[in-house]
Design a protein around this motif. Structure first.
Motif, PDB file in Angstrom:
ATOM      1  N   TYR A 478       0.806  -1.218   0.000  1.00 56.75           N
ATOM      2  CA  TYR A 478       0.000   0.000   0.000  1.00 56.75           C
ATOM      3  C   TYR A 478       0.840   1.268   0.000  1.00 56.75           C
ATOM      4  O   TYR A 478       0.488   2.256  -0.621  1.00 56.75           O
ATOM      5  CB  TYR A 478      -0.926   0.005   1.225  1.00 56.75           C
ATOM      6  CG  TYR A 478      -2.319  -0.469   0.902  1.00 56.75           C
ATOM      7  CD1 TYR A 478      -3.393   0.410   0.896  1.00 56.75           C
ATOM      8  CD2 TYR A 478      -2.557  -1.798   0.579  1.00 56.75           C
ATOM      9  CE1 TYR A 478      -4.668  -0.020   0.592  1.00 56.75           C
ATOM     10  CE2 TYR A 478      -3.826  -2.239   0.265  1.00 56.75           C
ATOM     11  CZ  TYR A 478      -4.879  -1.356   0.277  1.00 56.75           C
ATOM     12  OH  TYR A 478      -6.140  -1.781  -0.038  1.00 56.75           O
ATOM     13  N   LYS A 479       1.958   1.233   0.721  1.00 59.46           N
ATOM     14  CA  LYS A 479       2.750   2.465   0.812  1.00 59.46           C
ATOM     15  C   LYS A 479       4.210   2.098   1.003  1.00 59.46           C
ATOM     16  O   LYS A 479       4.595   1.609   2.057  1.00 59.46           O
ATOM     17  CB  LYS A 479       2.277   3.331   1.981  1.00 59.46           C
ATOM     18  CG  LYS A 479       3.002   4.668   2.071  1.00 59.46           C
ATOM     19  CD  LYS A 479       2.452   5.511   3.217  1.00 59.46           C
ATOM     20  CE  LYS A 479       3.179   6.840   3.295  1.00 59.46           C
ATOM     21  NZ  LYS A 479       2.692   7.664   4.408  1.00 59.46           N
ATOM     22  N   ASP A 482       9.077   6.154   2.442  1.00 54.12           N
ATOM     23  CA  ASP A 482       9.503   7.393   1.774  1.00 54.12           C
ATOM     24  C   ASP A 482      11.015   7.479   1.619  1.00 54.12           C
ATOM     25  O   ASP A 482      11.529   8.086   0.676  1.00 54.12           O
ATOM     26  CB  ASP A 482       9.005   8.609   2.574  1.00 54.12           C
ATOM     27  CG  ASP A 482       7.488   8.706   2.555  1.00 54.12           C
ATOM     28  OD1 ASP A 482       6.897   8.233   1.567  1.00 54.12           O
ATOM     29  OD2 ASP A 482       6.911   9.238   3.517  1.00 54.12           O
TER      30      ASP A 482
END
Length: 488
Positions: A478-479, A482
């Protein structure tokens, strides 16, 4: 929803499309007075099912046993469909076939004839008689019915053949509880009916696993084998709901798995009883303790590090056997995996729902992973569930919202007002996860929108590795993190 007009000549499946049109562009908050399940007369999106299902699940975990449902055909069809949907295996369940006249005059005739037909056609070693709402409400005297059925079998087949078929009565009116309670009542009924005499010690440990998957049962067997402990596993569904595809050796066909009836009778002679799930087997363990003085260890389910440690420690105390190096290595591998992935799990907010015992185990595990449970739901109401969760989260200084016996409507409405990174629960949470746009890690019995989940454990150290991999990979899907400085 907007449905296109269907032409008179019909359409093919690939032409059928239903487009969902939202009622509004933004989320409209519900009436706060109607959100709590306690304020409503109806259940919306329940997180539980009927009590007879739990009793049928348990009965099918006995070798050459067939559940006989004293109720309408739908009470059986729904359960067979559910088991087939989850395990992709057939489930032999007999039914008294209630109709309107039965509801008025009682189910005596249907029961006597049904038991007779079941015996002469399938010759089971045991019949688990499972009552339903209908038979309980009209007041069927099941004890008298069973006596009459045994008498008819003896007259037709002879005393010896009739006595060879054991009959266990399990009272399961759905208005008094969920599938969790049905399994718990079955555990008590089986040991009370079959384990009637204490003879010579067998140096075994009784295990009542609860409503776990075949993969979980096999992992429990692995832990017992490595420790060198002989056991009797009550309701062993491993080779019933995950049976090899081989030509049948006999007709009628029975899976080779399941707990032998003789082993259940021998449970009175064991060293003690470990009920992995307090709400699903605790009644049986406590009955054996009161009746025969066997030590009863009730919970917690061995999910994660701490709870698996406790399970092995309890086995060690019952048998005097130490925890071997092989299991300590498995523990170390789980800890290493947790250390390898902590940067993915730390400080993630999660929601957990399902049956009370598996939720307690999973909640402990996510806390061990550094994740924060913000909402925890048990679909079955429990007197002990809130305190069990409180005891766990207090160690980690968390304060989740606890829903005891609520439904998924209230659960979802709460999650819409708080941030959550991950949901852990069964397939009932698919729509909630999509609505919130967060991943769902499927865990528990009712996983029917994926294949193979019933084969993989979540209990034990190795099960913890499987569950941790699912958690981290779902987050990565999903993610992605970063920080990409270390990427090529």
């Amino acid at each position: 929803m907007q449905v296109k007009e269907i032409p008179a000549e019909g359409i093919t499946y690939d032409q059928l499309k239903i487009e969902k049109i939202p009622l509004s562009d933004e989320y409209i908050e519900r009436d706060p007075s109607l959100v709590p399940a306690a304020n409503r007369a109806v259940v919306i999106n329940p997180c539980r099912t009927c009590m007879p299902l739990g009793a049928m699940f348990a009965t099918l975990g006995v070798h050459k046993a067939i559940p006989f449902v004293q109720g309408a055909q739908g009470c059986t069809t729904y359960v067979r469909y559910t088991f087939c949907r989850i395990f992709k295996e057939p489930a032999a369940i007999a039914n008294a076939s209630f109709h309107e006249d039965t509801a008025v005059f009682g189910g005596w005739k249907n029961f006597i004839q049904g038991i007779r037909n079941l015996v002469v056609r399938y010759w089971p070693e045991l019949i688990g008689v499972v009552t339903t709402c209908a038979s309980e409400i009209i007041g069927d005297d099941m004890v008298s019915y069973i006596k009459a059925a045994k008498k008819k079998l003896a007259e037709e087949l002879g005393e010896e053949k009739a006595a060879a078929v054991k009959i266990v009565l399990i009272s399961t009116p759905s208005f008094a509880g969920s599938h969790v309670v049905g399994y718990d009542r079955a555990a008590r009924a089986f040991v009370e009916t079959l384990a009637v005499e204490k003879t010579a010690p067998n140096n075994k440990v009784n295990i009542i696993p609860g409503m776990l998957n075949p993969g979980d049962i096999r992992e429990i067997k692995h832990l017992l084998k490595v420790m060198g402990i002989d056991s009797i596993i009550l309701f062993d569904i491993a080779d019933v709901f995950d049976t090899p595809l081989r030509p049948p050796a006999t007709i009628p066909y029975y899976p080779k798995g399941g707990t032998p009836v003789a082993d259940i009778a021998d449970m009175a002679n064991s060293l003690g009883t470990v009920a992995l799930c307090p709400h699903e087997g605790g009644l049986g363990a406590r009955y054996l303790e009161r009746k025969f003085g066997l030590r009863a260890v009730v919970g917690p389910p061995p999910v994660g590090v701490r709870h698996t440690d406790m399970f092995l420690q309890n086995l060690s105390e019952l048998t005097g056997r130490p925890v071997p190096e092989e299991l300590l290595d498995e523990r170390g591998r789980l800890l290493d995996f947790m250390a390898d992935t902590f940067h993915h799990t730390m400080m993630k907010k999660v929601a957990v729902f399902g049956d009370p015992d598996i939720v307690v185990g999973v909640t402990r595990f996510v806390c061990e992973l550094g994740m924060e449970p913000v909402a925890v739901l048990s679909g079955t109401p429990s007197k002990t569930f809130p305190q069990e969760i409180e005891n766990i989260v207090r160690e980690y200084n968390f304060a989740p919202q606890v829903f005891n016996g609520s439904d998924l409507f209230e659960f979802e409405e709460y999650l819409k007002k708080t941030r959550v990174d991950l949901i852990l629960g069964n397939s009932k949470g698919v729509d909630i996860a999509r609505e919130l746009e967060v991943p769902l890690v499927r865990v528990g019995l009712f996983v029917y929108d994926r294949v193979g989940y019933q084969k993989r454990p979540v209990v034990g150290y190795r099960g913890g590795e499987f569950l941790l991999a699912d958690i981290v990979n779902s987050l990565l899907d999903y993610k992605y993190p970063d920080d990409r400085t270390q990427q090529l």
